[in-house]
Enzyme design. Structure first.
Site, PDB file in Angstrom:
ATOM      1  N   GLY A   1       0.822  -1.205   0.000  1.00 17.18           N
ATOM      2  CA  GLY A   1       0.000   0.000   0.000  1.00 17.18           C
ATOM      3  C   GLY A   1       0.847   1.242   0.000  1.00 17.18           C
ATOM      4  N   ASN A   2       0.223   2.369   0.210  1.00 17.86           N
ATOM      5  CA  ASN A   2       0.965   3.626   0.293  1.00 17.86           C
ATOM      6  C   ASN A   2       0.315   4.503   1.355  1.00 17.86           C
ATOM      7  OD1 ASN A   2      -1.031   5.545  -0.983  1.00 17.86           O
ATOM      8  ND2 ASN A   2      -0.840   4.011  -2.600  1.00 17.86           N
ATOM      9  N   ARG A   3       0.926   5.635   1.616  1.00 17.05           N
ATOM     10  CA  ARG A   3       0.507   6.432   2.767  1.00 17.05           C
ATOM     11  C   ARG A   3      -0.433   7.578   2.422  1.00 17.05           C
ATOM     12  NH1 ARG A   3       5.002   6.359   6.798  1.00 17.05           N
ATOM     13  NH2 ARG A   3       5.316   8.568   6.439  1.00 17.05           N
ATOM     14  N   SER A   4      -1.057   7.527   1.275  1.00 14.03           N
ATOM     15  CA  SER A   4      -1.964   8.623   0.925  1.00 14.03           C
ATOM     16  C   SER A   4      -3.120   8.685   1.924  1.00 14.03           C
ATOM     17  CB  SER A   4      -2.509   8.387  -0.481  1.00 14.03           C
ATOM     18  OG  SER A   4      -3.502   9.351  -0.751  1.00 14.03           O
TER      19      SER A   4
ATOM     20  N   ALA B   1      -3.654   7.883  -4.949  1.00 10.09           N
ATOM     21  CA  ALA B   1      -2.334   7.305  -5.176  1.00 10.09           C
ATOM     22  C   ALA B   1      -2.559   5.847  -5.564  1.00 10.09           C
ATOM     23  CB  ALA B   1      -1.489   7.411  -3.911  1.00 10.09           C
TER      24      ALA B   1
END
Ligand code: CTP
Length: 412
Positions: free
Chosen positions: A209-212, A276
């Site tokens: 995942g990502n931190r958006s 994102a």
């Protein structure tokens, strides 16, 4: 300075009690509020409550206080009219210009922005008659916010709830802050915004995942609603509460996001890809949890490319006049890289964020440059995400094709 004058129209639905909270929020924040209930609204909340909370007398009929001609004066002098709850009957009357009581008269004389917050049973909301009335009102410039989904009167659940009064209040504030234009610039438009970050599952408990945080996308959705647009927000893993008046579609992965964006974009005037999107996903999904094995190195994770949604919708526009906006986070050579990305993705506008100190994921504020395909560059100084969101819509609005029906000079 005079207090902004707000007319709070209340039509006859059980959600009328929530309008008391909206009224309090408006008066406590320095607005002069006239409540104009319909006669049936008074079955739910009485005139004494409305006049005590607003500090003004309350009438439902045009022939009370006739010497003051209130049915003309109240509408003419208002800076904002908000109807909450707006029943199916009220939307029908407003769409057809009926004027059989003080509220419907006020709607015809108002030349300020008008906000409707509908509340009704799902079937009534979805009925083609209601949907056509809503479309008519929006085309004329009224801000008709989408009802919330949840528990309705009795045991039913579905779409049709009056959004949270706090959220309606925030929307009213935004509409007022934009000044007196009777027709907000995104009225009658459908805009699609993606927000958050996709998660690409490895097994039932793990993902890439990502931190958006999704906050910028939510700010875009809220500001577009306040500018009169019908908004579809496609959110991935933000955990944020649904903004008032916006249709929210919840997705998890890039593939799901693509499907939801393409579906919503089919009739959209503008699509803003603030999400994102993970560029890669695990090539294989393990149906059972991947276990560690003593003495063995973990197996490498093979990745495959995800579809590039922004490039796809830019290349294959559902309508030739659709405006497509992308986002990019860059660390070096921000403008040069941004220009190159704008060309590669084929979108009309690209919001380029410089990633660095203070400019982290999850922050409340943001700083950016908006690059346009025609070469224009619009710097947006460090500030609230809503300011950046409004700048994006300021740049989108003039790029939208003229409304097909020529209704743009009419008022709501
Ligand atoms: N985006 C998309 N689909 C993807 C990846 C990104 O639609 N698979 C969109 C994002 O929503 C955003 C923009 O493209 O609007 C951001 O692109 P970015 O990920 O920065 O671009 P990349 O082409 O992946 O470039 P980079 O090489 O910098 O990662």
């Amino acid at each position: 300075m005079d207090k902004p004058k707000v007319v709070l129209g209340v039509s006859g639905g059980i959600a009328a009690y929530k309008a008391c909270e909206l009224l309090r929020r408006l008066t406590e924040s320095g607005h002069d509020v006239r409540v104009v209930p319909t006669a049936s609204a008074l079955n739910f909340v009485g005139a004494a409550t409305w006049s005590a909370l607003s500090g003004h007398p309350v009438s439902t009929e045009v022939w009370s206080d006739v010497h003051e001609v209130p049915h003309v004066r109240i509408g003419q002098h208002a800076d904002l009219v908000v109807v909450a709850p707006a029943t199916a009957d009220m939307l029908a009357k407003a769409a057809h210009g009926l004027a059989d009581d003080l509220l419907t008269n006020t709607l015809l004389t108002a030349r300020c922005p008008v906000v409707f917050a509908p509340a009704m049973h799902t079937e009534m909301w979805e009925h083609p008659a209601t949907q056509e009335n809503v479309a008519t009102l929006r085309r004329r410039g009224a801000v008709v916010i989408e009802p919330a989904v949840g528990r309705l009167t009795g045991a039913d659940t579905g779409k049709g709830r009056l959004p949270d009064p706090d959220q309606i209040f925030e929307l009213c504030r935004r509409v007022l802050a934009r000044g007196g234009a009777a027709r907000p610039d995104l009225a009658g438009r459908h805009v699609v915004v993606s927000a958050g970050g996709t998660r690409e599952p490895l097994d039932p408990v793990r993902y890439l995942g990502n931190r958006s945080s999704g906050k910028q996308g939510y700010a875009l959705a809220r500001t577009a609603a306040a500018r009169g647009a019908r908004v579809t927000l496609i959110e991935a893993n933000t955990g944020l509460p649904d903004p008032a008046g916006v249709d929210v579609v919840h997705v998890g992965t890039a593939v799901q996001l693509r499907e939801a964006v393409l579906k919503a974009a089919a009739d959209a005037d503008a699509v803003v890809m603030a999400a994102a999107v993970a560029d890669f996903r695990p090539a294989a999904y393990a149906a059972g949890k991947i276990k560690k094995k003593d003495g063995q190195e973990p197996a490498p994770v093979a990745l495959v490319r995800n579809p590039d949604i922004l490039a796809e919708i830019s290349a294959e526009r559902a309508r030739p006049d659709q405006v497509v906006v992308g986002f990019a986070a860059e660390t070096d050579d921000v403008l040069a890289n941004g220009r190159e990305k704008l060309r590669r993705k084929g979108c009309d506008l690209l919001v380029v964020n410089e990633v660095g100190e203070r400019k982290t994921f999850g922050a409340e504020e943001n700083e950016a440059v908006v690059l346009a395909a025609d070469g224009a560059e619009t710097p947006v100084p460090y500030g609230p995400k809503e300011t950046l969101a409004d700048t994006v819509w300021d740049l989108v609005a003039p790029r939208l094709a003229a409304p097909a029906d020529g209704d743009s000079d009419k008022t709501g």
